[in-house]
Structure formats: C-alpha cells, structure tokens
Design a protein around this motif. Structure first.
Motif, short mmCIF file in Angstrom:
data_model
loop_
_atom_site.label_atom_id
_atom_site.label_comp_id
_atom_site.label_asym_id
_atom_site.label_seq_id
_atom_site.Cartn_x
_atom_site.Cartn_y
_atom_site.Cartn_z
N VAL A 37 3.24 -8.00 -1.41
CA VAL A 37 3.58 -6.59 -1.58
C VAL A 37 2.29 -5.81 -1.80
O VAL A 37 1.45 -6.19 -2.62
CB VAL A 37 4.54 -6.36 -2.78
N ASN A 38 2.13 -4.73 -1.07
CA ASN A 38 0.96 -3.87 -1.20
C ASN A 38 0.93 -3.24 -2.60
O ASN A 38 1.95 -2.72 -3.07
CB ASN A 38 1.05 -2.76 -0.13
N PRO A 39 -0.24 -3.27 -3.32
CA PRO A 39 -0.32 -2.68 -4.67
C PRO A 39 0.13 -1.22 -4.71
O PRO A 39 0.71 -0.78 -5.70
CB PRO A 39 -1.79 -2.82 -5.03
N ARG A 40 -0.11 -0.50 -3.63
CA ARG A 40 0.29 0.91 -3.59
C ARG A 40 1.82 1.04 -3.62
O ARG A 40 2.37 1.92 -4.30
CB ARG A 40 -0.29 1.58 -2.35
N GLU A 41 2.49 0.12 -2.92
CA GLU A 41 3.96 0.11 -2.95
C GLU A 41 4.46 -0.23 -4.35
O GLU A 41 5.47 0.30 -4.81
CB GLU A 41 4.50 -0.91 -1.94
N GLY A 95 -5.89 5.64 -4.34
CA GLY A 95 -6.55 4.40 -3.93
C GLY A 95 -5.58 3.28 -3.69
O GLY A 95 -4.49 3.47 -3.14
N PRO A 96 -5.95 2.07 -4.13
CA PRO A 96 -5.12 0.89 -3.85
C PRO A 96 -3.96 0.69 -4.83
O PRO A 96 -3.42 -0.40 -4.91
CB PRO A 96 -6.13 -0.25 -3.97
N GLY A 97 -3.62 1.73 -5.59
CA GLY A 97 -2.48 1.56 -6.50
C GLY A 97 -2.72 2.04 -7.91
O GLY A 97 -1.98 1.67 -8.83
N PHE A 98 -3.74 2.88 -8.11
CA PHE A 98 -3.95 3.47 -9.43
C PHE A 98 -2.91 4.58 -9.64
O PHE A 98 -2.69 5.40 -8.75
CB PHE A 98 -5.35 4.08 -9.54
N ASP A 121 -5.39 12.45 -16.94
CA ASP A 121 -5.71 12.21 -18.35
C ASP A 121 -5.71 10.73 -18.70
O ASP A 121 -6.50 10.28 -19.52
CB ASP A 121 -4.70 12.97 -19.22
N TYR A 122 -4.81 9.97 -18.09
CA TYR A 122 -4.73 8.52 -18.29
C TYR A 122 -4.46 7.87 -16.94
O TYR A 122 -4.07 8.55 -15.98
CB TYR A 122 -3.61 8.15 -19.28
N GLN A 123 -4.67 6.56 -16.88
CA GLN A 123 -4.38 5.81 -15.66
C GLN A 123 -3.60 4.55 -16.01
O GLN A 123 -3.89 3.91 -17.02
CB GLN A 123 -5.67 5.38 -14.96
N CYS A 124 -2.63 4.20 -15.16
CA CYS A 124 -1.98 2.89 -15.25
C CYS A 124 -2.48 2.06 -14.07
O CYS A 124 -2.27 2.44 -12.91
CB CYS A 124 -0.46 3.02 -15.21
N ASN A 125 -3.16 0.97 -14.38
CA ASN A 125 -3.77 0.13 -13.33
C ASN A 125 -3.14 -1.26 -13.28
O ASN A 125 -3.82 -2.26 -13.10
CB ASN A 125 -5.29 0.01 -13.58
N SER A 126 -1.81 -1.29 -13.43
CA SER A 126 -1.11 -2.57 -13.47
C SER A 126 -0.76 -3.11 -12.09
O SER A 126 -0.47 -4.30 -11.94
CB SER A 126 0.18 -2.45 -14.29
N ALA A 127 -0.74 -2.24 -11.07
CA ALA A 127 -0.20 -2.63 -9.76
C ALA A 127 -0.96 -3.81 -9.15
O ALA A 127 -0.34 -4.71 -8.55
CB ALA A 127 -0.23 -1.43 -8.81
N MET A 128 -2.28 -3.82 -9.28
CA MET A 128 -3.07 -4.89 -8.67
C MET A 128 -2.72 -6.24 -9.30
O MET A 128 -2.57 -7.25 -8.60
CB MET A 128 -4.56 -4.61 -8.82
#
Length: 660
Positions: free
Chosen positions: A132-136, A158-161, A112-119
């Motif tokens: 540090v890997n965005p996924r971690e 994916g890469p951290g979504f 429903d929503y996404q937090c895309n702060s990791a990158m």
C-alpha cells in the motif's frame, strides 16, 4: 488531567485488544463442532459483551474527563497523539502496535504539527505482503480522524506526511485560559516520590568548580519535578566519613586541646586540612593517632564525635554561603547516615550468596558489569560501593521512592550502572516500575579548552567564581549606565540576577553530557542565547504595560473579557509557541536534558521580538509620547509571554527583576 487521560487511553487500548482476541476466539469456535463448542461459545460471547460495555463506559469517562473544567494547561502534542492513535486504530484495526509519530512542524508552511506514521505502517503492511502506498495510508488515516476541538484541517504532503493546522479559536481560548488561571501542569506526579541526589561536596574541603554543574543541574531537576506535582526529596550526599576525619580530629586535638569546652576558631578549613594531611604523610606517630581516631569515630566515642561535628559544622557554614547565594535547597544526608545500614547490606549480600572473597576483600560480581563492587576492604572497612548500596536500598525501601535521580559527573557512569544492576539483582526494585537514573554531565573547561584551573594550576574555588561573577555583572550594568536609572537596591538586585542567572543558564543551556567552556564574556553578552539577553528581554516585556499606564487589575479584567486575535502571522506564531510549554516540560521530565527548556525560552523570546517589531501593542503620539491607543489583545500576548518566561526562569533557578 493529561496524566489521567493517558491512563484511561492505555486501559482503552488494553480492553480493545482483549475484545479483538475474544472475537477471534468466537469466530474460531463457530467454525468448529457446534455440540462441543456451545458452552465455550456462550461464555466467550458473554465475556465479550461485558468487555464492550466496560469499553463504552471507559470511552465516556475519558470524554468527560477531557471536558471537565481545569486550571491546567493542556499538552497539545499528547492530545494530538491520542487523536491520531484513534484514527490509526480505526483505519487499521488488525495491526498490532502500529507506529505513532506526531511531532511539532519544523516550518510554518508545513502547518503546526505533523503525523508521520504512514511510512512505518506501510512497512508493517509490506511484511504482511500487502503493498500500500504511504500516501494512500495517510489518506485513510485522515478519513478516520475523530471529532476534536484541536484540528482546523489536515493536508497530505510528499510520500505521506500529514500536516496538521490547529484551530485559531482553540489556540485563542487556551491563551485566555492561561492568562486567567496562570501556568499550571496536570498533577503528573500525584502521590509519587522522587529522590534527587546532587551537589555532594566533601566535608573539610572547599566547594570548587567541579561541584558547580551537579549543584545547578540538580536544583533545576528538583524544581521541574516539584512543578509537575511530585514529592521531591533533595539529598546532599556529602563525604563526611572515612580516614581523612581521623587525621583532622588528631590535628584538632593538638591545635585546640580545649575544643571540648571552647569552640575552636577554625577560620580556613582548607588550610587546616592541608596542615593535617602534611602531618599525616610525614609524621608516623601522628598517622597512628589518626587511625586510632578513625576507630574511635566508628565506635562513636562521644569526645571524638564532638570533634567530628565541629569540623562538619565549619564546612556546613561555608557550603551554606554558596547555597544561599545560588538559592539552592538541600537536605544533608552524608555517608555517615548509612554507616549502621552498611553491615546489614553486607550480610544480606552474603546470605544470598553474592559475595566472593578475593585477597581478603569481599567483592560482588554483577552480570553485565566488567568491574566488581568491593563491599568490604581487606582491613574490614567499607567503601563507596558499600555506602552507595546502602543509600539506594534506603531510598527504595525506606523512602519508598518511585524515582531516584543521581546528578553526578559522567565519569561515575560505570559505577552507577553496576550499583543499579546490583540493586535489581537483590530484588530491591523493578526497573519497569521504579525509575533509577544517572543524570551524568561533562566537565567545566577553561577558555583554553582544558580543565578549568586558576593561573597557578589550582582548582577554582566556587566562592571565588561567584564573587568574580558579581564583579563582572556590576561592570556590565555600569557600562550600560544602569546605575544612573536604577536605585541602589534595584541595582544590587539586577547585579545578582545577572551574575547568578548567567552562571546557571550557561551551564543549563548546554547538553549536560558534553563538556562546556566557562566564559564570563560569553555568558554576560546580551546578544544570543544567554541569560543576559533573556533577562533584559523579560524586563522589556514587563515594562510594556507599565509604560502604557495599564495596571495589573486592568490586565486581569481584560483577560476575562478580551478575545485574543491571532489574525496576524506573528501573533499566530507567538500564540502557538506559548502553548508548547507543557510538551517541552514533559520532554524534559522524560530525558532530564534541561537545555531543551533553555532553547524553548530563547525561541519564545525571539518569537516575541518578531511579534513586537511587526505588531503595534501601544500606539503613541510621536511628538508628545502620549498614549493614543492600546491594542489590548496584543498586550495580553505580552503578558502571557512574560508569565511563561517567568515560570521557565523559576524552574531554571533564575531570578528575573522588574527593572534592569
């Protein structure tokens, strides 16, 4: 309540920063010479304890505020932002202002929503030489998510979504809350005043298609801020002063010499204006008398003021016909209102040393602006620049506006940029405290993609445009044989609803910065993103309960007692869409792009259609048409959809009807 929550959250962040700073200072002092630092250390530790105590009180009051019963809808997006802000702060306490990116998901399969702060956080850590890997990072954020009533579960993709799935019982409860309490926003604008400057035709000239966008956009902006709890002052800055009134008054004196005792029968003010302009351009004696009338007007000669009022009144009567038809509400405050304030403004500019003399003119250069403001002409007269400076000062200092929105075409962008910069330079307002905005817009084009004109090349009169809309609307209704099922009164109501609704929606559904093509054929098409489609959809939704013989009282009782099931995928999609209304309005309040609200209403209508096609609300006997079963929770979803659509229409200035 969301506004109060936001303020509490901001204070929490500030106090956490102070605690972090004090803790660092304590650690530094502990490592120094004990005898020299004991006093400082004790004071800092005491201050730190006080701050932590205040922080604890704030956190408790914030939680209490969230839990307090309220009739308002909540902004789920802002609540999720707060949840992830806390998680990121806990996961990475040493990062200064880490990115917070929470957005609605574009595809249902991603939640429903996404937090895309990791990158973004990964880039910040990389700058500190921490790879540090965005996924971690995403995994670390999810581990620190605080307890909340919104989130069912999260997934990392994916890469951290971070994909967020809302809780069904939470969505169901909020929908019931909406049905019981109606559509309410938190009082975002409590004790705040907004001035909206829009429409602004010229006295003695007819309103034309060029006034259409300012009038429609300005009205909707005003309605939006009123719904959000602001005190809105709607101002019509009409052109009611200047040289042209000299020639109009001189012509009035010649044509109706007894105007002081007998009200002159000026039927066509546009023709009257053209006659006076022709004389002004060709008769030297008339031109001299016209200039004398201007001088007498400025000195407020009683007979000349009466002539001026007569001309203004004729114009106002014509403007009112259009404003009444379009349901526009305005307070007229024209250029004449600021005449006595303009000399004061010029003196203030001179006293502060901002005025230069250039070939007899008094001008003012504003840093960062290429064109100076002309505050006094070489003949001693004032200009639009002077008038607009006097207006913005009056609105800021006398009206004490917290926000001023100028709904004026984009061609005036440089002018307003200069006026705003001048007002800041004068110290009339601080842009960090007061929002002053030019909500510009493009021009209306004909279907040939050129400026909208009549076949003879003249500007299209607004009254002619509205009459044409009414005619075409009736033709469309008769084409659908609505005249055979509606009463005469219902048909007239449907006619004006479709005509004016389509004209407004066609304008508002386009990005205001772009030019848009005016086409009655497109706007009256009941397929696609048009008011015609939405109005028909609304009346169909409203008719579902009526055709099932379920009255309003039964629906209200059901809203209190019936749990709204969201087990079917289409029910779930509709429920989530309904609850996004507050966040759509917040976005529109921030950027003043009303097409976002139009897109949302269209999305809601199409989402409802998918739901209705897949989920039986009312089951009937195919032979007799008798109602066999009513799925009440689905009927409540119909009611919630109609309620949100009705409020959206109201903000856009569109009047739906119950039957069409």
């Amino acid at each position: 309540m969301d506004a109060l929550v936001a303020r509490c959250s901001a204070r929490l962040q500030q106090q956490e920063k102070e605690i972090k700073s004090l803790t660092s200072e304590i650690d530094r002092l502990k490592n120094g010479d004990y005898l020299e630092t004991t006093v400082n250390l004790e004071k800092l530790q005491e201050e730190n304890l006080k701050l932590k105590y205040r922080l604890n009180i704030l956190q408790k009051s914030l939680q209490a505020e969230r839990n307090r019963p309220t009739k308002n809808m909540i902004n789920i997006h802002s609540r999720l932002q707060e949840v992830f802000r806390c998680a990121i702060r806990a996961a990475y306490p040493d990062l200064e202002s880490p990115p917070l990116v929470v957005t609605p998901s574009q595809q249902p399969k991603f939640g429903d929503y996404q937090c895309n702060s990791a990158m973004g956080i990964s880039q910040m850590l990389k700058a500190k030489e921490q790879k540090v890997n965005p996924r971690e990072i995403a995994q670390n954020i999810t581990k620190h998510l605080p307890e909340n009533e919104y989130i069912e579960n999260v997934e990392i993709a994916g890469p951290g979504f971070i994909n967020v799935h809302l809780r069904k019982d939470f969505v169901s409860e909020r929908l019931s809350h909406l049905l019981v309490n109606g559509v309410h926003l938190p009082a975002l604008g409590k004790n705040k005043k907004v001035v909206v400057d829009f429409s602004s035709p010229n006295i003695a000239k007819e309103m034309h298609v060029g006034h259409l966008r300012s009038t429609i956009i300005g009205e909707s902006v005003a309605r939006l801020f009123e719904f959000a709890g602001y005190d809105v002052l709607r101002l019509n800055h009409v052109g009611d002063w200047g040289t042209q009134f000299g020639m109009l008054i001189a012509h009035l004196q010649d044509k109706f010499p007894d105007y002081l005792t007998v009200s002159p029968p000026i039927g066509d003010l546009q023709a009257f204006y053209k006659e006076s302009k022709k004389r002004f351009d060709s008769e030297e004696d008339f031109k001299k008398r016209a200039y004398q009338c201007v001088v007498l007007l400025q000195s407020k000669n009683p007979d000349i003021i009466k002539a001026w009022n007569l001309i203004c009144d004729v114009s106002r009567a014509e403007f009112s016909k259009i404003y009444d038809a379009l349901d526009i509400s305005l307070i007229e405050r024209g250029e004449s209102f600021y005449q006595d304030r303009m000399p004061v403004v010029v003196k203030e500019l001179e006293d502060k040393g901002f005025v230069q003399v250039d070939e007899g003119r008094k001008i003012m250069f504003v840093p960062g602006c290429s064109v100076p403001l002309t505050v006094v002409k070489s003949d001693g007269g004032y200009t639009y620049d002077t008038s607009d400076l006097a207006a913005i000062k009056q609105r800021l200092l006398e009206e004490k506006a917290d926000m001023i929105i100028y709904v004026v075409d984009s061609g005036q962008a440089v002018h307003f940029q200069t006026v705003f910069a001048a007002a800041q330079m004068m110290g009339w307002y601080d842009p960090q405290v007061t929002r002053v905005t030019h909500a510009g817009f493009g021009v209306v084009l004909g279907e040939d993609k050129k400026k909208f004109k009549t076949r003879s090349g003249e500007t299209v009169r607004l009254t002619d445009l509205l009459e044409e809309g009414m005619r075409r609307s009736m033709d469309k209704l008769k084409e659908k044989e609505r005249d055979k099922v509606l009463t005469a009164e219902e048909l007239r109501a449907a006619q004006s609803s479709v005509a004016y609704g389509c004209i407004k929606y066609s304008d508002l559904s386009h990005n205001r910065l772009n030019d848009y093509v005016f086409s009655f054929d497109k706007m009256l098409d009941d397929r696609g993103n048009t008011a015609a489609y939405l109005l028909y959809a609304f009346t169909r939704i409203r008719s579902i309960a009526r055709l099932a013989n379920v009255d309003e009282h039964t629906l209200q009782k059901a809203a209190l007692e019936t749990k709204i099931s969201l087990e079917h995928e289409k029910e779930w999609r509709l429920g989530r869409c309904l609850l996004r209304f507050p966040e759509v309005l917040q976005k529109t309040l921030d950027d003043l792009f009303l097409h976002s609200l139009c897109d949302y209403i269209y999305e809601l209508a199409t989402t409802f259609t998918d739901f209705y096609d897949s989920c039986y609300c009312v089951e009937k006997d195919r032979q007799t048409g008798a109602v066999l079963k009513v799925n009440m929770w689905r009927l409540l979803l119909c009611e919630a959809t109609a309620t949100i659509m009705a409020k959206g229409f109201d903000i856009l200035g569109i009047k739906p009807v119950q039957k069409m």
